[in-house]
Design an enzyme around this catalytic site. Structure first.
Site, mmCIF file in Angstrom:
data_model
loop_
_atom_site.group_PDB
_atom_site.id
_atom_site.type_symbol
_atom_site.label_atom_id
_atom_site.label_comp_id
_atom_site.label_asym_id
_atom_site.label_seq_id
_atom_site.Cartn_x
_atom_site.Cartn_y
_atom_site.Cartn_z
ATOM 1 N N SER A 141 20.508 -22.873 -48.121
ATOM 2 C CA SER A 141 21.352 -22.320 -49.173
ATOM 3 C C SER A 141 20.651 -21.124 -49.801
ATOM 4 O O SER A 141 19.408 -21.052 -49.811
ATOM 5 C CB SER A 141 21.608 -23.380 -50.261
ATOM 6 O OG SER A 141 22.179 -22.807 -51.423
ATOM 7 N N TYR A 154 17.574 -29.388 -56.046
ATOM 8 C CA TYR A 154 18.365 -28.854 -54.936
ATOM 9 C C TYR A 154 17.725 -27.562 -54.429
ATOM 10 O O TYR A 154 17.567 -27.368 -53.224
ATOM 11 C CB TYR A 154 19.796 -28.589 -55.395
ATOM 12 C CG TYR A 154 20.696 -28.073 -54.295
ATOM 13 C CD1 TYR A 154 21.289 -28.954 -53.402
ATOM 14 C CD2 TYR A 154 20.959 -26.713 -54.158
ATOM 15 C CE1 TYR A 154 22.119 -28.488 -52.382
ATOM 16 C CE2 TYR A 154 21.781 -26.244 -53.156
ATOM 17 C CZ TYR A 154 22.355 -27.129 -52.263
ATOM 18 O OH TYR A 154 23.170 -26.661 -51.253
#
Length: 265
Positions: A141, A154
């Protein structure tokens, strides 16, 4: 690059994983689809079979290294894996009521997003090395380029995945193994729908899957999209901390808890 005829995809029951499974499904293609949601995974597998692929669905959690290795070994008994896509992921963060993520949520993200990808890819590497052929795709990501205050674990998990993928690509250079590190921005998905905040340059799931599919067909080493956000996050990570911390302080959001998948029948 050798055309992939045998593909493994984790997180294949929905979102990007499901869309990629449908794009790779074709007559003569073997697919191993992995996810935790039995009913949703079987729906995707049936769609792939309808397209002519031999699709096997296995319900498991990628943090279970033994279960992953067993599923891979059983699938490879019929032929080697050409392409493995480590797509399974989870997210958490500051809750809608403002509560920061706890230790368990942080650890779970690292286990699924980073360790789970390693669990999936590592058992396949010896065979790929021996054949001097194979392809690895890691779905990370743009959040891995810079830690964000409402999403720290995350970001850490995806930063680790990016680093592992970049190192793996360098290590396997010259051995016939292609490694693609994928860093998407926002696209529509069940995970994304739990995110409460601005989602600039939001893409549709199929649009994102199309970009990834095309990149894998030609074996690019890196894919980041949308490119303005990918570039912006890379540059943000290069700023001095006193500037970068102020900048990311403006990027505030909340994340609803993930719902556990229904138990397998």
């Amino acid at each position: 690059m050798k055309e992939a005829r045998s593909v493994v995809i984790s997180g294949a029951s929905r979102g990007l994983g499901a869309a990629l499974a449908r794009r790779f499904a074709a007559p003569g293609m073997r697919l191993l689809l992995l996810a935790r949601s039995a009913a949703a995974l079987e729906v995707v597998a049936q769609e792939c079979r309808a397209a002519g692929a031999l699709a096997e669905a296995v319900v498991l959690d990628v943090t279970d290294a033994a279960a992953v290795a067993a599923a891979l070994a059983a699938f490879e008994a019929a032929g080697p894996v050409d392409l493995v896509i480590a797509n399974a992921g989870t997210s958490a963060g500051r809750a809608p009521d403002g509560t920061p993520e706890d230790r368990a949520a942080a650890a779970r993200q690292v286990m699924v997003n980073l360790v789970g990808a390693i669990n999936l890819v590592a058992p396949l590497l010896p065979g790929m090395r021996a054949r001097r052929s194979g392809q690895v795709a890691l779905v990370a990501s743009i959040a891995g380029f810079r830690g964000l205050p409402d999403f720290p674990a995350y970001c850490a998990s995806k930063a680790g995945l990016i680093a592992w993928g970049e190192g793996l690509r360098a290590a396997e250079r010259g051995r016939g193994i292609c490694v693609t590190v994928i860093t998407p921005g926002f696209f529509r998905s069940a995970m994304g729908d739990r995110f409460h905040g601005a989602r600039p340059l939001l893409l549709g799931t199929e649009e994102a899957a199309g970009k990834v599919h095309r990149a894998l067909l030609v074996g690019v080493p890196r894919l980041g999209f949308p490119w303005p956000m990918a570039l912006g996050m890379r540059l943000l990570g290069l700023l001095p901390p006193w500037i970068g911390d102020r900048a990311v302080g403006l990027m505030r959001f909340r994340v609803s808890p993930e719902e556990a998948p229904p138990p397998a029948p």
